[in-house]
Design a protein around this motif. Sequence first.
Motif, PDB file in Angstrom:
ATOM      1  N   ARG A 520      -6.941   7.419  -3.331  1.00  0.00           N
ATOM      2  CA  ARG A 520      -7.600   6.894  -4.762  1.00  0.00           C
ATOM      3  C   ARG A 520      -6.455   6.877  -5.604  1.00  0.00           C
ATOM      4  O   ARG A 520      -6.303   6.073  -6.536  1.00  0.00           O
ATOM      5  CB  ARG A 520      -8.854   7.819  -5.341  1.00  0.00           C
ATOM      6  N   ARG A 521      -5.720   8.151  -5.718  1.00  0.00           N
ATOM      7  CA  ARG A 521      -4.560   8.348  -6.569  1.00  0.00           C
ATOM      8  C   ARG A 521      -3.533   6.954  -6.569  1.00  0.00           C
ATOM      9  O   ARG A 521      -3.016   6.395  -7.422  1.00  0.00           O
ATOM     10  CB  ARG A 521      -4.015   9.589  -6.349  1.00  0.00           C
ATOM     11  N   ALA A 522      -3.464   6.846  -4.841  1.00  0.00           N
ATOM     12  CA  ALA A 522      -2.280   5.609  -4.617  1.00  0.00           C
ATOM     13  C   ALA A 522      -2.756   4.301  -5.387  1.00  0.00           C
ATOM     14  O   ALA A 522      -2.065   3.633  -5.740  1.00  0.00           O
ATOM     15  CB  ALA A 522      -2.387   5.460  -3.258  1.00  0.00           C
ATOM     16  N   ILE A 523      -4.107   4.106  -5.407  1.00  0.00           N
ATOM     17  CA  ILE A 523      -4.587   2.974  -5.926  1.00  0.00           C
ATOM     18  C   ILE A 523      -4.358   3.023  -7.126  1.00  0.00           C
ATOM     19  O   ILE A 523      -3.703   1.829  -8.088  1.00  0.00           O
ATOM     20  CB  ILE A 523      -6.285   2.578  -5.793  1.00  0.00           C
ATOM     21  N   ASP A 524      -4.615   3.835  -8.230  1.00  0.00           N
ATOM     22  CA  ASP A 524      -4.320   4.066  -9.531  1.00  0.00           C
ATOM     23  C   ASP A 524      -2.763   3.654  -9.763  1.00  0.00           C
ATOM     24  O   ASP A 524      -2.630   3.091 -10.919  1.00  0.00           O
ATOM     25  CB  ASP A 524      -4.726   5.323  -9.977  1.00  0.00           C
ATOM     26  N   ARG A 525      -2.229   4.416  -9.006  1.00  0.00           N
ATOM     27  CA  ARG A 525      -0.615   4.231  -9.136  1.00  0.00           C
ATOM     28  C   ARG A 525      -0.067   3.001  -8.695  1.00  0.00           C
ATOM     29  O   ARG A 525       1.237   2.818  -8.450  1.00  0.00           O
ATOM     30  CB  ARG A 525       0.197   5.335  -8.677  1.00  0.00           C
ATOM     31  N   GLN A 526      -0.963   2.281  -8.007  1.00  0.00           N
ATOM     32  CA  GLN A 526      -0.520   0.975  -7.535  1.00  0.00           C
ATOM     33  C   GLN A 526       0.834   0.993  -6.461  1.00  0.00           C
ATOM     34  O   GLN A 526       1.854   0.438  -6.523  1.00  0.00           O
ATOM     35  CB  GLN A 526       0.176   0.007  -8.609  1.00  0.00           C
ATOM     36  N   GLY A 545       1.894 -20.396   8.318  1.00  0.00           N
ATOM     37  CA  GLY A 545       1.081 -19.398   7.786  1.00  0.00           C
ATOM     38  C   GLY A 545       1.404 -18.124   7.883  1.00  0.00           C
ATOM     39  O   GLY A 545       2.279 -17.808   8.415  1.00  0.00           O
ATOM     40  N   VAL A 546       0.654 -17.410   7.053  1.00  0.00           N
ATOM     41  CA  VAL A 546       1.053 -15.791   6.814  1.00  0.00           C
ATOM     42  C   VAL A 546      -0.185 -15.052   6.931  1.00  0.00           C
ATOM     43  O   VAL A 546      -1.310 -15.404   6.431  1.00  0.00           O
ATOM     44  CB  VAL A 546       1.860 -15.486   5.718  1.00  0.00           C
ATOM     45  N   GLU A 547      -0.054 -13.842   7.649  1.00  0.00           N
ATOM     46  CA  GLU A 547      -1.098 -12.789   7.357  1.00  0.00           C
ATOM     47  C   GLU A 547      -0.807 -11.669   6.594  1.00  0.00           C
ATOM     48  O   GLU A 547       0.399 -11.286   6.681  1.00  0.00           O
ATOM     49  CB  GLU A 547      -1.417 -12.253   8.768  1.00  0.00           C
ATOM     50  N   ALA A 548      -1.552 -11.511   5.615  1.00  0.00           N
ATOM     51  CA  ALA A 548      -1.202 -10.513   4.657  1.00  0.00           C
ATOM     52  C   ALA A 548      -1.690  -9.163   5.298  1.00  0.00           C
ATOM     53  O   ALA A 548      -2.746  -8.728   5.837  1.00  0.00           O
ATOM     54  CB  ALA A 548      -2.014 -10.790   3.314  1.00  0.00           C
ATOM     55  N   LEU A 549      -0.754  -8.137   5.242  1.00  0.00           N
ATOM     56  CA  LEU A 549      -1.138  -6.729   5.768  1.00  0.00           C
ATOM     57  C   LEU A 549      -0.518  -5.770   4.656  1.00  0.00           C
ATOM     58  O   LEU A 549       0.317  -5.951   3.777  1.00  0.00           O
ATOM     59  CB  LEU A 549       0.013  -6.680   6.797  1.00  0.00           C
ATOM     60  N   VAL A 550      -1.314  -4.650   4.454  1.00  0.00           N
ATOM     61  CA  VAL A 550      -1.250  -3.878   3.330  1.00  0.00           C
ATOM     62  C   VAL A 550      -0.367  -2.952   3.852  1.00  0.00           C
ATOM     63  O   VAL A 550      -0.433  -2.285   5.005  1.00  0.00           O
ATOM     64  CB  VAL A 550      -2.670  -3.234   2.849  1.00  0.00           C
ATOM     65  N   ARG A 551       0.308  -2.397   2.950  1.00  0.00           N
ATOM     66  CA  ARG A 551       1.248  -1.227   3.115  1.00  0.00           C
ATOM     67  C   ARG A 551       1.269  -0.254   2.138  1.00  0.00           C
ATOM     68  O   ARG A 551       0.875  -0.764   0.846  1.00  0.00           O
ATOM     69  CB  ARG A 551       2.705  -1.623   3.279  1.00  0.00           C
ATOM     70  N   TRP A 552       1.234   1.041   2.319  1.00  0.00           N
ATOM     71  CA  TRP A 552       1.440   2.050   1.452  1.00  0.00           C
ATOM     72  C   TRP A 552       2.622   2.450   1.103  1.00  0.00           C
ATOM     73  O   TRP A 552       2.958   3.154   2.232  1.00  0.00           O
ATOM     74  CB  TRP A 552       0.262   3.108   1.830  1.00  0.00           C
ATOM     75  N   VAL A 553       3.181   2.514   0.048  1.00  0.00           N
ATOM     76  CA  VAL A 553       4.196   3.165  -0.094  1.00  0.00           C
ATOM     77  C   VAL A 553       4.445   4.156  -1.018  1.00  0.00           C
ATOM     78  O   VAL A 553       4.389   4.516  -2.342  1.00  0.00           O
ATOM     79  CB  VAL A 553       5.307   1.948  -0.851  1.00  0.00           C
ATOM     80  N   ILE A 575     -11.623   1.672   1.158  1.00  0.00           N
ATOM     81  CA  ILE A 575     -10.875   0.469   1.684  1.00  0.00           C
ATOM     82  C   ILE A 575     -11.432  -0.859   0.845  1.00  0.00           C
ATOM     83  O   ILE A 575     -10.770  -1.886   0.792  1.00  0.00           O
ATOM     84  CB  ILE A 575     -11.539   0.205   3.093  1.00  0.00           C
ATOM     85  N   GLY A 576     -12.752  -0.699   0.455  1.00  0.00           N
ATOM     86  CA  GLY A 576     -13.464  -1.813  -0.398  1.00  0.00           C
ATOM     87  C   GLY A 576     -12.082  -2.159  -1.543  1.00  0.00           C
ATOM     88  O   GLY A 576     -11.771  -3.455  -1.818  1.00  0.00           O
ATOM     89  N   GLU A 577     -11.663  -1.159  -2.348  1.00  0.00           N
ATOM     90  CA  GLU A 577     -10.716  -1.573  -3.372  1.00  0.00           C
ATOM     91  C   GLU A 577      -9.361  -1.976  -2.970  1.00  0.00           C
ATOM     92  O   GLU A 577      -8.543  -2.846  -3.477  1.00  0.00           O
ATOM     93  CB  GLU A 577     -10.551  -0.306  -4.236  1.00  0.00           C
ATOM     94  N   ILE A 578      -8.808  -1.573  -1.620  1.00  0.00           N
ATOM     95  CA  ILE A 578      -7.817  -1.811  -1.267  1.00  0.00           C
ATOM     96  C   ILE A 578      -7.902  -3.515  -0.771  1.00  0.00           C
ATOM     97  O   ILE A 578      -6.949  -4.071  -1.103  1.00  0.00           O
ATOM     98  CB  ILE A 578      -7.303  -0.975   0.195  1.00  0.00           C
ATOM     99  N   ASP A 579      -9.005  -3.894  -0.022  1.00  0.00           N
ATOM    100  CA  ASP A 579      -9.381  -4.867   0.316  1.00  0.00           C
ATOM    101  C   ASP A 579      -9.180  -5.840  -0.765  1.00  0.00           C
ATOM    102  O   ASP A 579      -8.469  -6.961  -0.777  1.00  0.00           O
ATOM    103  CB  ASP A 579     -10.660  -5.140   0.843  1.00  0.00           C
ATOM    104  N   GLU A 580      -9.852  -5.624  -1.866  1.00  0.00           N
ATOM    105  CA  GLU A 580      -9.792  -6.297  -2.987  1.00  0.00           C
ATOM    106  C   GLU A 580      -8.650  -6.637  -3.750  1.00  0.00           C
ATOM    107  O   GLU A 580      -8.221  -7.910  -4.101  1.00  0.00           O
ATOM    108  CB  GLU A 580     -10.629  -5.627  -4.226  1.00  0.00           C
TER     109      GLU A 580
END
Lengths: 798, 411
Positions: A520-526, A545-553, A575-580
């Motif tokens: 949650r903190r990660a989302i807040d801090r982008q 095409g491309v597939e979008a994949l999420v990464r956490w830095v 995950i909901g917010e990450i997906d969004e």
Amino acid sequence: MHDASWSLHTLAEFLSVFSPDGDQDVLRLAVDRAAEAFDAEVAIVLRLDGEVQRSIGVTGDELAGLTAECNNRPDHIRLASGALSLLWAPLDGSSLLAIGRFHHQFDSEERALFRAMARSMTLSMRLVDAVEAERAAREVSEHQAHEVARLLTELQARTAMMNHLERIQRSISVRRPTREILDGVTTGVLSHLGAQAAGLFLEDESRPEVGVLFCVAGEGSDDALHHEISEREHPARLAVTTNGVVVIETDRAAIPGTEDGFINTDDGSTMMVSVLAAPVHRNGVPVGALVLQTNNGGLRFDTEAVEIATTFAEHASLALNDASAMEAIRLALDEAVHQATHDVLTGLANRNRVNQELNRLLDAARKSPVPHPVTVLFVDIDRFKQVNDAFGHAVGDELLKGVAARLQEHVRDHDLVGRLAGDEFVLIIDGRGLADGRLLAQRLVAELAQPLEIEHRTITPSISVGVAEAALDDDAESALSSADTAMYQAKQRGRGRFELFDQELRDSSRRRASAESDLRRAIDRQEFVVHYQPSVRLIDQRVVGVEALVRWVHPTRGMVRPDDFIPVAEETGVIGEIDEFVLHEACRQVAEWGRSDDSMADMSLSVNVSARQFSDPALADSVADALRNSGLRPEQLYLEITESVMMEEAASSSTLTRLSELGVRLAVDDFGTGYSSLRYLRRFPVGLLKIDRSFVDGLGLEHEDEIIVETVIGLARSLGIAVVAEGVETDAQLHRLTELGCDFAQGFLFGRPRAALELPKMVTGINSIRIDPPTGSENVGIRSAETPPLDPTDTGRL
Amino acid sequence: MTLQHLDGPESITTEHDEPWVRVGQSTLSDSEAAATAATESALAGATARLLVVFASTHHDLSRVARCVDSLSGSAEVIGCSTAGEVVANGAADASLVVMALGGDGFSIATGLGVCEEAQLPGADLTSISLREAAVQAASSVNRVERREHTVLLLLADGLVGDQMEVVRGAYEQAGAGIPLVGGCAGDDLAMQQTHQIFGDAVYTGAVVTAAISSDRPIGIGVRHGWEVRGESMLVTSSQGVVVETLDDLPALDMYLNRFDAPENVRTDEQAFIDFAVTRPLGIRRRDRMEIRFVAGADFERRTVHCIAEVPQGGLAWAMTGDVETVLSATDDACAEALAVLGDTEPLGLVMFDCIARRSVLEEAGTDAEVSRMRHHANGAPISGFYTYGEIARTRGAGGFHNQTLVVLAIG
């Protein structure tokens, strides 16, 4: 033929005869109407010394014989004309009203009615006296004027009270809800006496020594339906046991049973209270009391107040004499209590009750001098949603009921089985530990796997069970949460099984909790970014095409692997917010690429959608938003879901419809690994099947894998769906796929997923080389985009 | 125009010992001629103890009274105006019926009470006065020579005040031991004014009584034959005989709607009266329904008027009846009255039948009703009239009825 409404109407009629004008011959009215009401031949008003004031029906010797008995007040008397059944009632303290009937004895209902009529008459007579007194005042001296005013007020009050009583009659007559009637009694007596609070108390027939105070009106009364009173010395209970009016004036704290709610004072200060309890009868037997309370020396309960309260109590009695009203009260009380604590469909305890009970048991366990375990089993029906969707809610409900019944069969009588919501059940086993819980869970999993016959279908349920022994400092919520976690584990591990909430689970659950807050903190801090993996069309080996994949830095841990956070994100819902975020960002990015570079204008974008997101009704809106904000064309967008998600977490048909309408398609990820229903492929707007990498790996090695790949491609082709092969790492795989007619490929052969900044360059690189089929040799190593380009004019193979 | 001798088998007796009952009827239009004919036919030369006259308002009742009295000998005479007369061979209008009762087994005393206020046109009658009149009239029970069985026969004025007061007043005098029986005079449905005959005089607003004491049993039967229609209505406000609101709505509107009244009934007073005759209200009593005749309405105030009290706070129903229910009530009432006689054969039946029931029966039904009575009477003479209210008290304290058949069986 007569029943309770007869007696109520008769009383109402009787009341209406007496007007406060004072010009009536009240005694004549009394004897006439009383006799007529009961089909009685005889009616008499006589003084206590036997002097007859008014009579009908008997004269001379017979009348004398009757009046001679006025002190004994016998139930019957033998006269020359025959045997006369009698009813007696006091009037105004100095007179008696008696009626006699030759042909039929009086029953208890008639006795109750007669009493009420006599009492009403008494009040009327006082009314008349008051009017007389007022008229008799000749000189309007200051004192007398005051007296007149007071009498007039009293007159109005009595008239109002008579009206109120009449209203109560009427509400009983027309069968207003019993609660409403009794509320009318309590509010009525309250308004007429000016007390602070009034309530109706009834003994609980099924539990001796306990009664319930309800229909409470007045200051400080809360909305609770009932307060239990078990103290024998409470005025209400005394009124019942002594069958008389009880009046107590004392320090409030000294009255047992009032702390809990009859009158609540905010400051809890002691104060003087007066409490009056007038018994309420049913069939002549005291069953409760009308209770009034006044505070701090307000109203004093004098004779008149007692009289008025008694009258109202008798009205309540009449209502209760109505057998159906009594039944209705009892049922309503039971119903209310039951509804508040039980699930309507299955009859099991509801969440409130479960929490309440569990807390109670945990409390008791904590206080116990010897160790006293409490174990909670959390039971979830597997794939319940599918059953509902496939067979309809009626079948779903029957399944719930069937499971509920089976669960109840396996516990002891005093163990609680509850339904929390949906398809979640809880069992609370008091006094048993984890080992016993385990055995029970094992048994339940086996027993509940037996098929059920529901509406001519055979449904074989399966349950996932979590078992947790409550920790010493657990409350209901945390104990349930532990069992829930164990249950979730059971689901993760394949369903149709049980898991124990042991130390390992406890630890991992703690870890998960902390991971959740990290996320949650990660989302807040982008801290999340989107990387892109290209998808190559095999005909011309161009990136389409491309597939979008999420990464956490992570600021300190660096790049966190998806496997390390995606599962936790899914479990916790983050995950909901990450997906969004990924959806919106990827759409934006790809659209931007398209605008700045013509060669990327038609690029497709695959965005992964989690199970949770897929079943969220807001998904379609979210997608529409992303498209609109970014300017990406809908036909460019694919929502990627795994095959298992497509099968299990079926999105609502409205979501699918909307997505189709938008023009957005689905890509089925990991195809071939789950249990696909071909119907689902038709039903969903699927545009792409992605062959799982495991089959691609086996190309050229495992014959079966090759057949599968071939089959999938054939299937897709015949359905008009495109195919992407995932995890392509070698040239040989690439060429074999090309031979088999696969449309697209993705994998490390073309390069790892890149950050947005680097992707365009990667695309250019891929587009500029061509990987030809090997000549002669088999395994060619990985070629990457970084190798020098080959001759672009070399057309190579298809 | 015919002279009728209506003799039952047992009524052909000597003048001396055996108790007898005989009925004479005349359809002559001349009052004196009719009175003479009917009386002579009833007496058949014998000496009676009591003559009861039921006369249509077509007749000049004063002349009738004088005539009958002049022929009565030592017999007491009471009577009243009607809304139709009944004898064994059927119902009639505009006729005159005389019932004669005689023989040593009977003792008779008569009484009269008159509501003073009723004599003044437009006077507002208070029930105390009506009751007092009844008390006075019922004093005949104190004057009659008591034999084994005594009843008090009353004829009252149904258009004056609350008729229940008549019964209360009479009961006050008669007490529990003496049954009450009788009816309210009618005026052929004009609803204007009725008359009572006492001796050779005619009154209005009066109660006339005959205390009949007999060695042989006397039976009284009561049935109404109306049935409940629809749901109950709460009498939310009423003043005596005037029903103001039902279920908190104007009583007249509730009544009209409950009975699906046609348009003309809703606007024309006479049409309403005609309509209401066969559409009474019913009030719940301890173990039966008491019927209340709806005599009229106030179109301004939207109230409905009965001829007996409709108590506030009680439940009322719309009542309905058809030929079947009315006729079956006839059978039951006759049977009840005759049951009291036991083995004793009836000397005569007297019926006090509410005009409303006649309206339901209409002509064919009325014939059927009288026919059934004949069957029950087994040859005994039948007399009676169509009333605006019926009186019958055999137990309890009340005894005023509407839309009911009361049968007096003289044994």
